[in-house]
Scaffold this active site. Structure first.
Site, short mmCIF file in Angstrom:
data_model
loop_
_atom_site.label_atom_id
_atom_site.label_comp_id
_atom_site.label_asym_id
_atom_site.label_seq_id
_atom_site.Cartn_x
_atom_site.Cartn_y
_atom_site.Cartn_z
CB SER A 1 -0.95 -0.05 1.20
OG SER A 1 -2.02 0.86 1.04
CG HIS B 1 -5.60 -2.76 0.49
ND1 HIS B 1 -4.96 -2.30 -0.64
CD2 HIS B 1 -5.00 -2.13 1.55
CE1 HIS B 1 -4.03 -1.42 -0.30
NE2 HIS B 1 -4.03 -1.32 1.02
#
Length: 266
Positions: free
Chosen positions: A93, A245
């Site tokens: 991320s 994610h």
């Protein structure tokens, strides 16, 4: 703890006579992000994983300038601290942007990169946001935004398979939110964040890069991965179906195997 750039930085490491990987976590996260893949990779690589300033067990500095460039300098300092000639980087991320910034700062010290659901193409903080960060009520506003959703709800946003959300995950991801100066450090991150690297900057990075994504990522959508693939000249992209994610939790074994194969072939 280790001392980097005059700050106390929480670090977990396993050093032996094998090529080193430095793991860089994302926003409101910690080395815990990599808890399932580090044991699998530590058989083949030396491991270094730090909590970035402002997160996890590291200092919640109210003087550090929270930019990706400075985070990149911190990773460069980590390389120096452990006296590494070269290192592999794995960033998740926001950690992906930090890995890319590190590569621009010390390209001669970086071998290959793996970017897991990396952030990309976000603009810098808007002028009104930077201005508001100096006002007395801003810390209250930051606290409200960070706690607007419960930790379980936030975890549901990063998982495709909600059955994987455990009490341990809820406790670990919720703990930093309660720490002293966490809101102040997040306020400073908002103030100084300079934005992600542009397409032009990305095209100048010639390192071999593996992009790994979940097709159901609600935080950094898969199309960001496809655009990064276009802009990073020496990159490849792998995607997993029915994956969100937090790909290190949902696809730990597959991701570890991809990282091992990619770095082994250096």
């Amino acid at each position: 703890m280790i001392r980097l750039l005059n700050m106390d930085i929480y670090c977990e490491y396993i050093l032996h006579n094998k090529p080193p990987i430095i793991f860089i976590h994302g926003f409101v996260s910690s080395v815990y992000t990599f808890r399932r893949i580090i044991p699998l990779l530590s058989k083949h690589f030396s491991i270094i994983a730090i909590d970035l300033p402002g997160f996890g067990r590291s200092v919640k500095s109210i003087s550090f300038i929270y930019t990706y460039e400075n985070y990149g300098k911190l990773i460069a300092a980590c390389i120096e601290h452990f006296q590494l000639e070269k290192a592999f980087l794995v960033g998740h991320s926001m950690g992906g942007q930090i890995a890319l910034n590190t590569t621009k700062i010390v390209p001669e010290r970086i071998d290959k990169l793996v970017l897991l659901s990396s952030s990309g193409y976000l603009d810098k903080a808007k002028r009104w946001q930077r201005y508001c960060s100096y006002l007395p009520f801003c810390e209250i506003a930051v606290n409200y935004v960070l706690n607007k959703k419960s930790v379980p709800d936030n975890l549901k946003n990063v998982f495709y398979d909600h059955s994987l959300i455990s009490e341990d995950l809820i406790e670990e991801f919720g703990r930093p939110l309660k720490e002293k100066n966490f809101n102040k450090s997040m306020m400073r991150l908002l103030r100084y964040r300079e934005g992600d690297l542009t397409s032009e900057q990305l095209k100048s990075i010639d390192k071999s890069i593996l992009l790994i994504w979940g097709r159901e990522d609600n935080v950094v959508p898969f199309h960001i991965g496809m655009k990064l693939k276009e802009d990073l000249p020496n990159s490849e992209l792998i995607a997993y179906d029915k994956t969100g994610h937090l790909i290190t939790e949902e696809r730990a074994e597959a991701v570890s195997e991809q990282i091992f194969t990619f770095f082994r072939d250096s």
